[in-house]
Scaffold this motif. Structure first.
Motif, short mmCIF file in Angstrom:
data_model
loop_
_atom_site.label_atom_id
_atom_site.label_comp_id
_atom_site.label_asym_id
_atom_site.label_seq_id
_atom_site.Cartn_x
_atom_site.Cartn_y
_atom_site.Cartn_z
N UNK A 1 0.83 -1.21 0.00
CA UNK A 1 0.00 0.00 0.00
C UNK A 1 0.86 1.26 0.00
N UNK A 2 1.97 1.20 0.73
CA UNK A 2 2.87 2.37 0.75
C UNK A 2 3.46 2.61 -0.63
N UNK A 3 3.89 1.51 -1.30
CA UNK A 3 4.44 1.67 -2.64
C UNK A 3 3.39 2.19 -3.60
N UNK A 4 2.15 1.65 -3.49
CA UNK A 4 1.07 2.14 -4.35
C UNK A 4 0.76 3.60 -4.08
N UNK B 1 3.43 5.66 -5.65
CA UNK B 1 3.24 5.79 -7.09
C UNK B 1 2.10 6.74 -7.44
N UNK B 2 0.97 6.61 -6.68
CA UNK B 2 -0.15 7.52 -6.92
C UNK B 2 0.24 8.97 -6.64
N UNK B 3 1.00 9.17 -5.56
CA UNK B 3 1.43 10.54 -5.24
C UNK B 3 2.34 11.10 -6.33
N UNK B 4 3.22 10.25 -6.87
CA UNK B 4 4.08 10.71 -7.96
C UNK B 4 3.27 11.05 -9.20
N UNK B 5 2.26 10.18 -9.52
CA UNK B 5 1.42 10.48 -10.68
C UNK B 5 0.64 11.77 -10.49
N UNK B 6 0.12 11.96 -9.26
CA UNK B 6 -0.62 13.20 -8.99
C UNK B 6 0.29 14.41 -9.10
N UNK B 7 1.51 14.28 -8.59
CA UNK B 7 2.45 15.39 -8.71
C UNK B 7 2.78 15.71 -10.17
N UNK B 8 2.97 14.65 -10.98
CA UNK B 8 3.24 14.88 -12.39
C UNK B 8 2.05 15.54 -13.08
N UNK B 9 0.83 15.03 -12.75
CA UNK B 9 -0.37 15.62 -13.35
C UNK B 9 -0.54 17.07 -12.94
N UNK B 10 -0.29 17.36 -11.65
CA UNK B 10 -0.40 18.74 -11.19
C UNK B 10 0.64 19.64 -11.87
N UNK B 11 1.84 19.10 -12.01
CA UNK B 11 2.87 19.90 -12.67
C UNK B 11 2.52 20.15 -14.13
N UNK B 12 2.03 19.10 -14.80
CA UNK B 12 1.63 19.28 -16.20
C UNK B 12 0.46 20.24 -16.33
N UNK B 13 -0.52 20.09 -15.42
CA UNK B 13 -1.66 21.01 -15.45
C UNK B 13 -1.21 22.45 -15.17
N UNK B 14 -0.26 22.60 -14.27
CA UNK B 14 0.25 23.93 -13.98
C UNK B 14 0.94 24.53 -15.19
N UNK B 15 1.73 23.69 -15.91
CA UNK B 15 2.39 24.18 -17.11
C UNK B 15 1.38 24.56 -18.18
N UNK B 16 0.35 23.67 -18.34
CA UNK B 16 -0.69 23.97 -19.35
C UNK B 16 -1.44 25.24 -18.99
N UNK B 17 -1.79 25.37 -17.70
CA UNK B 17 -2.52 26.57 -17.26
C UNK B 17 -1.69 27.83 -17.46
N UNK B 18 -0.37 27.71 -17.24
CA UNK B 18 0.49 28.87 -17.46
C UNK B 18 0.52 29.25 -18.92
N UNK B 19 0.66 28.21 -19.80
CA UNK B 19 0.67 28.51 -21.23
C UNK B 19 -0.67 29.07 -21.68
#
Length: 494
Positions: free
Chosen positions: A189-192, A195-213
């Motif tokens: 569960x910790x590994x999962x 992984x979910x936290x990393x995916x969320x961080x990547x999605x947030x970062x991508x969304x932030x980049x898209x929102x900035x553009x």
């Protein structure tokens, strides 16, 4: 002499007894045996022991019931610790039982030696000493009986302790297994979660980049709109707008005049060619040869003719070849071209007095300026609404104030007035749609719509632009549904 030797013998035996190795541990635990004394009439009385200690069974039960009563409130790790503690306690108790059993074996040896010594003394002494030895032998027998009973109890307690220890050991192993499983599940569960936290961080970062553009693009577009608005505001004034409208109107008039002159010149050229061929037409068509106009049949020498005594039929002809297509229902001296007529010649055949005359346009019908782009813009919307007036229903004239809304959608057409729906039909092969062919001044702004076989309408629009855009939009939507909308009797348009 005999008594002295007896006493010496007893002392020597006693010294041997105290000095012997195997019998020494019995003296250490001697205080655990019951104490007896001689009473009156030879009755042996057991003295009161010290404070009673809890039995081994009760101690083990107390140690096991305490964690069992609270296992609901403990975690898996704490439960494991309790089981291990109980197992260790049971092990200590089992060792204590083993020690007691060893002590009993040593007591048996001690009692046997003691009984042997007393029996040897009894055979050598007499009188009062012999009676005392007899009494001692009876006490030794009683001790032997009690020792055997205690040994049976210890054996029973040993079996119970062994059983409890086995159950505690099994429970401890189960608890360890549960702890290992829970630890493995927790790691998964910790590994999962990682992984979910990393995916969320990547999605947030991508969304932030898209929102900035996107935000930067929106800001740039907003700046451009503001600049355009400022420019329009600086240049805008009522007099300039009025001048622009006047110029547009003048240009329109000039364009219409030039178009009329062009059509007139083309007709004169055609008449000149026919004059050379001795085939002068009796009738000609007047009006702009463009979508949204009206074509009239007139006599070439401006003579008045009553067309009620003859018959008229309009045709559309392809630019290449002489193939003509009848326009069903177009039998009046006037005809308003519709979008199907764009790029084709319009021809009228007049039968009068048994003679057939032909009037034909000098060139193909031209499209309305900007109409195609306007229809492409409307295609982006799921539906379009037009304000219309119902002129006829099933061929019966209607009041001119019957204002309705015609909605042209991607899948169907709907005619309604407020919340009351007059007609609503999906595009089908039985539906017909075309321009009005019966003549009249409103023909360039009217359409014929037959939603189903038993119902038909003639609808008038506000402008010719709306009428033609409605025809083109409905036919485009119907074509997306693999349906071709045309007028009554029309062939499939090329």
């Amino acid at each position: 002499m005999t008594r002295a030797s007896t006493i010496d013998f007893g002392r020597r035996k006693q010294g041997e007894l105290l000095g012997s190795g195997p019998l020494r541990p019995a003296n250490i635990i001697r205080n655990k045996f019951p104490t007896f004394k001689n009473g009156s009439n030879g009755i042996i009385i057991k003295l009161a022991d010290g404070p009673e200690m809890p039995s081994l069974k009760e101690a083990v039960a107390k140690e096991t019931t305490d964690p069992l009563d609270r296992h609901q409130r403990l975690s898996v790790r704490e439960l494991t610790m309790k089981f291990e503690k109980g197992f260790n306690t049971a092990t200590l108790l089992s060792n204590e039982v083993k020690w007691r059993h060893a002590a009993l074996l040593e007591r048996d040896t001690l009692l046997k030696n003691l009984k042997g010594v007393l029996e040897s003394l009894r055979s050598r002494v007499g009188g009062k000493n012999r009676d005392e030895i007899e009494e001692s032998l009876s006490m030794v027998d009683i001790l032997a009986v009690q020792l055997s009973q205690r040994e049976d109890e210890l054996l029973q307690q040993k079996a119970e302790v062994t059983k409890i220890a086995a159950s505690l050991k099994l429970a401890s192993e189960d608890a360890k297994r549960i702890v290992d499983e829970e630890r493995a599940n927790a790691r998964l569960e910790i590994e999962s979660a990682k992984g979910a936290a990393q995916r969320v961080q990547l999605a947030l970062k991508e969304q932030e980049n898209v929102s900035q553009r996107t935000g930067q693009q929106d800001v740039d577009e907003l700046k451009e709109k503001v600049q355009e608005a400022r420019r329009v505001k600086m240049l805008h004034c009522p007099s300039m707008a009025m001048d622009i409208e006047n110029e547009i109107q003048v240009l329109r008039n000039q364009l219409a005049e030039k178009s009329s002159d062009s059509v007139h010149l083309l007709k004169e050229l055609e008449l000149h060619q026919r004059f050379e061929e001795n085939d002068m037409p009796l009738y000609v068509l007047e009006g702009l040869e463009t979508l949204g106009s009206m074509l009239h049949i007139v006599v070439r020498d401006n003579a008045s003719v009553d067309f009620s005594n003859g018959s008229i039929q309009w045709f559309r002809m392809h630019p290449e070849g002489s193939k003509k297509e009848i326009v069903s229902g177009a039998t009046k001296p006037v005809y308003a071209p519709e979008p199907h007529d764009v790029g084709r010649y319009i021809q009228a055949e007049i039968t009068f007095g048994g003679q057939i005359s032909i009037a034909k346009t000098a060139g193909p019908v031209d499209p309305a300026a900007g109409l195609a782009d306007y229809v492409e813009t409307l295609m982006r919307n799921p539906e379009m609404e037009y304000n219309v007036v119902i002129l006829q229903v099933n061929g019966v004239a209607q009041p001119a104030d019957s204002l309705h809304v015609l909605c042209i959608g991607r899948l169907r057409m709907r005619l309604a007035r407020g919340t009351s729906v007059v007609a609503k039909e999906f595009y089908s092969s039985s539906m017909q749609l075309c321009g009005v062919r019966g003549g009249g001044d409103a023909a360039p702004q009217a359409i014929f719509w037959q939603p189903r076989k038993e119902l038909s309408f003639v609808l008038g629009f506000e402008t010719t632009r709306e009428r033609n855009s409605a025809l083109m939009l409905a036919r485009r939507f119907a074509m997306d549904c693999n349906i071709i909308l045309a007028g009554p009797g029309d062939k499939t348009p090329c």
